[in-house]
Design an enzyme around this catalytic site. Structure first.
Site, PDB file in Angstrom:
ATOM      1  CD  GLU A  46      -2.846  -0.827  -0.143  1.00  0.00           C
ATOM      2  OE1 GLU A  46      -3.144   0.513  -0.424  1.00  0.00           O
ATOM      3  OE2 GLU A  46      -3.682  -1.842  -0.508  1.00  0.00           O
ATOM      4  CE1 TYR A 129      -6.791   3.061   0.547  1.00  0.00           C
ATOM      5  CE2 TYR A 129      -4.364   2.905   0.752  1.00  0.00           C
ATOM      6  CZ  TYR A 129      -5.615   2.523   0.043  1.00  0.00           C
ATOM      7  OH  TYR A 129      -5.568   1.576  -0.512  1.00  0.00           O
ATOM      8  CG  ASP A 147      -7.848   2.630  -4.248  1.00  0.00           C
ATOM      9  OD1 ASP A 147      -9.205   2.645  -4.361  1.00  0.00           O
ATOM     10  OD2 ASP A 147      -6.843   1.858  -4.611  1.00  0.00           O
ATOM     11  CB  CYS A 209     -20.335  -3.097 -13.991  1.00  0.00           C
ATOM     12  SG  CYS A 209     -20.298  -2.572 -11.982  1.00  0.00           S
TER      13      CYS A 209
END
Length: 352
Positions: A46, A129, A147, A209
């Site tokens: 990350e 985050y 994010d 999707c």
């Protein structure tokens, strides 16, 4: 949350997780869906992925964990070696904070990452985050992970039309409303994969999707316009000179001050970065400097930089009095130069 909204949120999470179970990206830091990942690998990935693409990070991550496979080995690492290994990934404060955080985990937590979002956020360099990502992905804690990919998916899913960055509190609240109590880490990674592979910045692939039927942006007919981004302001232009001082097939390198841009990194000497070309101001030694015709351009977050290149030879008896280290020209790749200096070194070797 009312019952109808709760049912819709659960449906969105269920559909997305079912899609993720089939379509999850294979990444070197990721475990199979449903399995909590190693917190060290989640944290490292990350941090590396901030402002850097997956394609660029994947090989660097693999090389990194081969050298420092766990938090204890990173805590014991020489910081200059870590900075050199980070070269080219940018935002070098991240590398310094990796070492600080690793040492804090060893010193303050007996070498074991704390498992709660709140405790993780106390480690050096772990913002909200990253703490949420590690808590969710490595420890299964319900945490809201947002994010850039998640931001885009949620802005479209809920048709949040306020421009960024003002829209971020609403986007986070909306993400919170659909984050499940179980498999929150998989849910976060599913959202990231959806944004990366289907709900892309341009030409989103809505027909594939799994949550398209719930997407208000798609229902409105123009999901691509979301999220609305503030117009970028032009960046100021700065100028500088990079100095290539050579002696016996060795090049002078210096270590930049610990604080500031590219802090603590090994680099070619450079004078001031100013509004106008500074010539040979700030040269590392008195020498017969020759300016090359070549220029090197590099963009930083807050300004663009145009660099001239100056070359000179140092007399052998003078080198001991010059501050820095002399590095073999043929081994410059091992010096771990930041991208802007690696560009300059390539130009120097090509054009001098």
């Amino acid at each position: 949350m009312d019952a109808k909204r709760s049912s819709t949120a659960a449906t969105i999470a269920d559909r997305l997780l079912a899609w993720y179970d089939v379509h999850a990206r294979a990444l070197p830091w990721r475990y199979q869906p449903g399995i909590a990942a190693d917190p060290y690998r989640v944290w490292l990935s990350e941090v590396m992925l901030q402002q850097t693409t997956v394609a660029a990070v994947a090989p660097r991550f693999t090389a990194w964990v081969a050298r420092w496979p766990d938090v204890a080995s990173l805590a014991a690492a020489d910081e200059s070696a870590v900075m050199a290994a980070w070269a080219g990934l940018g935002y070098y404060a991240r590398a310094r904070n990796l070492v600080k955080a690793a040492r804090a985990v060893v010193a303050d937590h007996d070498g074991v990452f704390p498992s709660s979002e709140a405790a993780l956020a106390t480690l050096p360099g772990l913002g909200a985050y990253t703490a949420a990502a590690v808590a969710a992905m490595a420890f299964g804690e319900r945490a809201v992970v947002v994010d850039a990919n998640v931001e885009r998916v949620v802005a479209r899913l809920f048709a949040i039309a306020a421009p960024l960055p003002a829209a971020r509190p609403a986007i986070r609240a909306a993400t919170d409303s659909i984050t499940p109590a179980l498999r929150a880490g998989d849910f976060a990674q599913a959202m990231m994969d959806l944004g990366s592979g289907l709900c892309t910045t341009r030409k989103p692939r809505c027909l594939l999707c799994p949550i398209a039927e719930d997407c208000r942006g798609r229902a409105a007919g123009d999901p691509e316009r979301l999220p609305v981004k503030r117009a970028k302001l032009p960046k100021p232009q700065r100028h500088g000179t990079i100095f290539w001082l050579e002696n016996d097939n060795r090049i002078l390198l210096v270590t930049r001050p610990a604080k500031g841009l590219l802090g603590g990194m090994r680099a070619l000497p450079t004078g001031p970065w100013a509004d106008t070309p500074p010539g040979i101001d700030g040269a590392p030694a008195a020498a017969d400097w020759r300016m090359l015709d070549a220029h090197v351009s590099h963009g930083f977050t807050h300004f663009d930089l145009e660099l001239r290149l100056a070359v000179a030879q140092a007399a052998g008896h003078e080198t001991a009095a010059i501050e820095g280290e002399w590095w073999p020209v043929d081994d410059l790749a091992a010096a771990g130069l930041p991208t802007v200096f690696a560009k300059a070194a390539d130009a120097m070797r090509r054009d001098r």
